[in-house]
Write an enzyme that holds these catalytic residues in place. Sequence first.
Site, mmCIF file in Angstrom:
data_model
loop_
_atom_site.group_PDB
_atom_site.id
_atom_site.type_symbol
_atom_site.label_atom_id
_atom_site.label_comp_id
_atom_site.label_asym_id
_atom_site.label_seq_id
_atom_site.Cartn_x
_atom_site.Cartn_y
_atom_site.Cartn_z
ATOM 1 N N PRO A 23 71.765 -52.090 90.310
ATOM 2 C CA PRO A 23 73.583 -52.109 89.164
ATOM 3 C C PRO A 23 73.694 -53.679 89.214
ATOM 4 O O PRO A 23 73.613 -54.676 89.894
ATOM 5 C CB PRO A 23 74.139 -51.527 89.883
ATOM 6 C CG PRO A 23 73.627 -50.716 91.278
ATOM 7 C CD PRO A 23 72.395 -51.780 91.709
ATOM 8 N N ALA A 62 78.204 -51.323 88.641
ATOM 9 C CA ALA A 62 79.061 -50.726 89.079
ATOM 10 C C ALA A 62 80.331 -50.604 88.204
ATOM 11 O O ALA A 62 80.964 -51.157 87.573
ATOM 12 C CB ALA A 62 79.784 -51.805 90.130
ATOM 13 N N TYR A 188 83.345 -55.451 98.485
ATOM 14 C CA TYR A 188 84.282 -54.398 97.796
ATOM 15 C C TYR A 188 84.825 -53.351 98.910
ATOM 16 O O TYR A 188 84.433 -53.510 100.077
ATOM 17 C CB TYR A 188 83.373 -53.522 96.943
ATOM 18 C CG TYR A 188 82.758 -54.789 95.559
ATOM 19 C CD1 TYR A 188 83.617 -55.666 95.350
ATOM 20 C CD2 TYR A 188 81.543 -55.171 95.359
ATOM 21 C CE1 TYR A 188 83.644 -56.744 93.996
ATOM 22 C CE2 TYR A 188 81.362 -56.146 95.037
ATOM 23 C CZ TYR A 188 82.138 -56.796 94.259
ATOM 24 O OH TYR A 188 81.213 -57.977 93.284
ATOM 25 N N GLY A 336 66.933 -56.633 89.921
ATOM 26 C CA GLY A 336 67.785 -57.336 89.386
ATOM 27 C C GLY A 336 67.330 -58.285 88.441
ATOM 28 O O GLY A 336 67.369 -58.061 87.097
ATOM 29 N N ARG A 337 67.705 -59.676 88.763
ATOM 30 C CA ARG A 337 67.472 -61.085 87.839
ATOM 31 C C ARG A 337 66.161 -60.520 86.860
ATOM 32 O O ARG A 337 66.791 -60.922 85.663
ATOM 33 C CB ARG A 337 67.633 -61.806 88.686
ATOM 34 C CG ARG A 337 68.930 -62.363 88.630
ATOM 35 C CD ARG A 337 69.731 -63.607 89.518
ATOM 36 N NE ARG A 337 70.980 -63.677 90.264
ATOM 37 C CZ ARG A 337 72.090 -62.851 91.182
ATOM 38 N NH1 ARG A 337 70.958 -62.610 92.061
ATOM 39 N NH2 ARG A 337 72.907 -63.652 90.958
#
Length: 366
Positions: A23, A62, A188, A336-337
């Site tokens: 994500p 998210a 979070y 991810g990246r």
Amino acid sequence: MSALFEPLTLRSLTIPNRIWMAPMCMYSAAPDGPDQGAPNDWHFQHLASRAVGGTGLILTEATAVSPEGRISPYDLGLWNDTQTAAFRRVTDFLKAYGAVPGIQIGHAGRKASTERTWVDRGAPIAPGQGYGWQPTAPSPLAFDEQSTVPEELSAERIQEIVGQFAATTRRALEAGFQVVEIHGAHGYLIGEFLSPHTNRRTDEYGGSYENRTRFALEVVDAVRAVWPEELPVLFRISATEWLSENADDEREGWTGDDTVRFAADLKAHGVDLLDTSTGGSAPGVKIPVGPGYQVPFAERVKKETGLPVGAVGMITEAQQAEKIVTDGQADVVLIGRELLRDPYFARNAARELGADIHGPDQYHRS
């Protein structure tokens, strides 16, 4: 046979390979109006291109369970019919081209109401300014000196948020998703309850390990209760906050030992895979960043609990990813990246490793 390109079955769902898209927030949804929080053409191309590129499971950024649960005003959400319908366009495409659509659902807690990362480096937006609102959290502790002090959640509000997770999960199923991931990492809301650094409550949601994990397990139970038995639930965690590991940092945080203990609890509550990240809960933390630096945390959970795990963090090369899976350090890798740099990472990795991969007929010549 490449281990990276062997299918993985969780419950009754078979995912075609072990390269999954992590994500990543795009901060590109409408901040207000009738399309607030709904995926648009940007999100469609962002996710669809990785499906065409051969990624096995694609997780959305998210996605907030409520407007105040967004990290920024520009985040995706899933709390109304407009958002549900817009996501269906995405999931239909992903399935048509061989990828499994997954959604990460979460609540930003005290880290809510911030700018996009490329605007003032994601600075907090104060309540009443621009699109800003009042953040909420387990305890009234701001993330840093610039952040708004969050409002402490009452027990009644906590239960309301548990219900919002369940409602969003129902909508995720209606929208065509096959995997739901609960976001419990990176400081979070769920992670804020877990950590003694951010949770200073004295009621049944604070203090002891059992109390600090109560909210997370209530969310898991609520999600599992409305999600089909035959489909998997994932949980993303920060396996360490890198606080207790640093001798020169006096702040107490969530640790690798806590994660192993909690992984066993999650497994007992119906979680099928732990997506193992680290950090994000406190500013100014020293983190020993390097290729695969978070993989040992995933490996430990897998070895000590038997719960399937995903490894993340600076996994950028096909051989590196293959070795992680082959050596049994993790069941999957979440990229991810590198997938931002190369949407066709999976196709290129398959060619390098001599493996077969699903893909559109239009690309068979490649």
